[in-house]
Scaffold this active site. Structure first.
Site, mmCIF file in Angstrom:
data_model
loop_
_atom_site.group_PDB
_atom_site.id
_atom_site.type_symbol
_atom_site.label_atom_id
_atom_site.label_comp_id
_atom_site.label_asym_id
_atom_site.label_seq_id
_atom_site.Cartn_x
_atom_site.Cartn_y
_atom_site.Cartn_z
ATOM 1 N N ARG A 132 0.825 -1.226 0.000
ATOM 2 C CA ARG A 132 0.000 0.000 0.000
ATOM 3 C C ARG A 132 0.850 1.263 0.000
ATOM 4 O O ARG A 132 0.421 2.294 -0.475
ATOM 5 C CB ARG A 132 -0.899 -0.003 1.244
ATOM 6 N N LYS B 38 2.149 -18.093 7.910
ATOM 7 C CA LYS B 38 1.372 -18.358 9.097
ATOM 8 C C LYS B 38 1.045 -17.031 9.775
ATOM 9 O O LYS B 38 1.748 -16.065 9.504
ATOM 10 C CB LYS B 38 2.097 -19.299 10.042
ATOM 11 N N HIS C 112 8.166 -22.264 9.281
ATOM 12 C CA HIS C 112 9.628 -22.241 9.102
ATOM 13 C C HIS C 112 10.343 -23.238 10.011
ATOM 14 O O HIS C 112 11.496 -23.564 9.780
ATOM 15 C CB HIS C 112 10.181 -20.824 9.252
ATOM 16 N N LYS D 224 14.206 -26.016 9.756
ATOM 17 C CA LYS D 224 15.381 -26.001 10.625
ATOM 18 C C LYS D 224 16.113 -27.326 10.444
ATOM 19 O O LYS D 224 15.488 -28.379 10.305
ATOM 20 C CB LYS D 224 14.961 -25.793 12.080
ATOM 21 N N HIS E 9 4.192 -24.568 14.868
ATOM 22 C CA HIS E 9 5.553 -25.093 15.047
ATOM 23 C C HIS E 9 5.581 -26.327 15.960
ATOM 24 O O HIS E 9 6.185 -27.347 15.634
ATOM 25 C CB HIS E 9 6.470 -24.038 15.663
ATOM 26 N N LYS F 35 7.059 -16.896 25.896
ATOM 27 C CA LYS F 35 7.860 -15.692 25.647
ATOM 28 C C LYS F 35 8.491 -15.256 26.965
ATOM 29 O O LYS F 35 7.957 -15.536 28.039
ATOM 30 C CB LYS F 35 6.953 -14.557 25.161
ATOM 31 N N LYS G 234 16.688 -18.711 25.020
ATOM 32 C CA LYS G 234 16.089 -19.196 23.774
ATOM 33 C C LYS G 234 16.559 -20.636 23.558
ATOM 34 O O LYS G 234 17.752 -20.880 23.363
ATOM 35 C CB LYS G 234 16.545 -18.319 22.608
HETATM 36 C C1 BG6 Z 1 7.344 -17.113 14.700
HETATM 37 C C2 BG6 Z 1 6.494 -16.476 15.779
HETATM 38 O O1 BG6 Z 1 6.575 -17.958 13.899
HETATM 39 O O2 BG6 Z 1 8.382 -17.865 15.298
HETATM 40 C C3 BG6 Z 1 7.343 -15.621 16.705
HETATM 41 O O3 BG6 Z 1 5.489 -15.682 15.183
HETATM 42 C C4 BG6 Z 1 8.519 -16.416 17.225
HETATM 43 O O4 BG6 Z 1 6.579 -15.114 17.786
HETATM 44 C C5 BG6 Z 1 9.268 -17.084 16.080
HETATM 45 O O5 BG6 Z 1 9.371 -15.515 17.909
HETATM 46 C C6 BG6 Z 1 10.367 -17.985 16.608
HETATM 47 O O6 BG6 Z 1 11.126 -18.472 15.563
HETATM 48 P P1 BG6 Z 1 12.622 -18.927 15.799
HETATM 49 O O7 BG6 Z 1 13.041 -19.479 14.491
HETATM 50 O O8 BG6 Z 1 13.372 -17.696 16.214
HETATM 51 O O9 BG6 Z 1 12.579 -19.934 16.907
#
Ligand code: BG6
Length: 485
Positions: A48, A148, A178, A182, A240, A332, A337
């Site tokens: 847009r 998604k 995605h 991985k 996921h 979250k 991580k």
């Molecule tokens: C995304 C989510 O699909 O995956 C995010 O919308 C999330 O909230 C992310 O942070 C995490 O992906 P990865 O590859 O960093 O684990």
């Protein structure tokens, strides 16, 4: 010999957005740099914003400077030359006609790819408009890529699937998750089906239970209004996490092609029990130290009850998995991580040694991130006289063995889309089955009152520990890579 990648005109709806800047442009640039984009391939942005070609190129350069893993090099000008822009709103048919005319002028490529990097509320409109404007047909190949979240619930996912079916053949549709790209997720099938030693132990005969953790230290990163709608269930659990469950639990396919792999995944998703709210924990992070609480994030209601954490137990009703609980959690603003899958094995039926402590259960840990790899934790004899046990690990670390870091998931996915290989993408029936599994939880949580609160930077609410304790188990601690505990 690597198969040649066909040329295409790659249309990105929503090129001015976050996903394009963070993921799509860097991934396409890397493919270009690796000389994997055919010379005729063009990238057309549709959005847009009142941009033109020059501004798109400028924005792309900025996106690469901010988000690409490596600095721009001498390949940038030839990449920039592939980019052009068409302005329009997603429901304006005249602009689709303008897009069509633009593509006709450009087209020397073998096919066309349309990618929805837009807010999910626009997907139906875009798909419908592609059909009405005739852009869904082309003498070369046509592919539709849908990001998604795929729908907001089962009903909306079904509506979107029916709209897509009216416009495209299923083989032309690429629904993104995605996580499937991985390296460790792809390695699950190789580990199981290209080796002899794991598959005989991959069942309720030997596996006590399975744990899947997708923990993020980040918060919602400015996506307050999106997250208020989605919450953890729609954002990552329905997609996921359930895809990882399917990869772990699936039966061996006869061939590793898109149809066979997805047929097997659907079978196991169909056999997966819907998650009962009584066997789940809804959590939300609250401020701790310098970290803000969820309700203080911009775009979030100060009394929001949205879930930023979910833990759940469920079963899979198949010959192989009956009686094996699957414990799955994601949140979250957790301590770190970490995405990992842990198979906890049963302890041996008889121990012939006089031991100071009971034997620990063997654990097979599949690490998706960080440090992608696989570890097997076992009991071994500690050095010295007599038999004393110590836990030891056999480790495969991706970066050490292959002397390279694993490719970005989006680069893998885009390459597969360009090649026309949908194996790592979700089929319509998979998505619908996944929605069914979380429906009771969505219904309960959407109308629910307070979540269990957890301190930002912790490992989540204590209720999630109790969920496992009530079954005599405990979460594998990703903190502690020195023992399987
Ligand atoms: C995304 C989510 O699909 O995956 C995010 O919308 C999330 O909230 C992310 O942070 C995490 O992906 P990865 O590859 O960093 O684990």
């Amino acid at each position: 010999m690597t198969q040649a990648i066909p040329s295409c005109t790659f249309v990105i709806f929503g090129i001015s957005g976050d996903l394009a800047a963070r993921k799509l442009i860097p991934a396409l640039y890397n493919l270009h740099r690796r000389e994997l984009l055919a010379p005729e391939t063009r990238i057309v942005g549709f959005a847009r914003r009142d941009w033109g070609d020059a501004q798109l190129r400028q924005e792309a350069q900025q996106a690469l400077e901010t988000f690409a893993a490596e600095a721009l090099d001498e390949t940038w000008p030839s990449f920039a030359a592939r980019l052009s822009f068409v302005q329009g709103s997603y429901d304006d048919m005249d602009r689709y006609r303008a897009l069509s005319a633009h593509l006709d002028r450009l087209d020397t490529a073998a096919g066309r790819i349309f990618y929805t990097a837009t807010p999910p509320s626009t997907y139906n409109e875009i798909v419908r408009s592609l059909r009405v404007s005739g852009l869904n047909r082309h003498e070369g190949f046509v592919r539709l890529v849908v990001e998604k979240p795929f729908g907001h619930d089962l009903a909306s996912a079904q509506v979107l699937n029916r709209e897509i079916e009216r416009s495209f053949a299923e083989s032309e549709v690429y629904r993104i998750d995605h996580y499937l790209a991985k390296e460790t997720a792809q390695n699950i099938a190789v580990l199981r089906f290209a080796n002899t030693i794991f598959e005989p132990l991959w069942s309720n005969q030997y596996v006590d239970h399975v744990q899947i953790t997708m923990a993020e230290d980040l918060g919602i990163e400015g996506r307050g209004s999106f997250y208020e709608e989605a919450g953890v269930l729609r954002d990552v659990f329905q997609n996921h996490l359930l895809q990882l469950v399917a990869l772990i639990a699936t039966e061996p396919p006869a061939r590793f092609d898109a149809q066979s792999v997805r047929d097997e995944k659907v079978k196991v998703l169909r056999a997966t029990r819907c998650i009962a709210p009584e066997r789940a924990v809804k959590g939300q992070y609250v401020s701790a130290g310098k970290l803000k609480g969820y309700r203080e994030e911009p775009g979030v209601a100060p009394d929001s009850n949205q879930a930023t954490y979910a833990a759940a137990e469920f079963g899979i009703d198949t010959w192989r998995w009956a009686g094996v609980p699957f414990f799955v959690r994601s949140g979250k603003r957790l301590k770190a991580k970490v995405s990992e899958i842990v198979l906890h094995y049963k302890t041996p039926p008889h121990i012939p040694f006089a031991l100071e402590r009971p034997v620990a259960a063997d654990q097979l840990i599949l690490r998706l991130q960080p440090n992608e790899g696989i570890s097997l934790w076992l009991d071994a004899k500690a050095p010295g006289q007599g038999i004393k046990l110590r836990q030891v690990s056999l480790d495969f670390a991706y970066e050490q063995q292959f002397e390279r870091s694993s490719p970005d998931a989006y680069e893998t996915l885009l390459q597969d889309i360009l090649m026309g290989d949908p194996t790592l993408f979700m089929r319509s029936d998979e998505v619908e089955e996944q929605w069914k599994i979380v429906t009771p939880l969505l219904e309960a949580w959407d109308n629910d009152d307070d979540p269990a609160f957890y301190a930002a930077g912790s490992w989540g609410p204590k209720e999630a520990d109790q969920l496992l304790a009530s079954r005599g188990r405990r979460w594998h601690s990703p903190d502690n890579d020195k023992s399987g505990a």
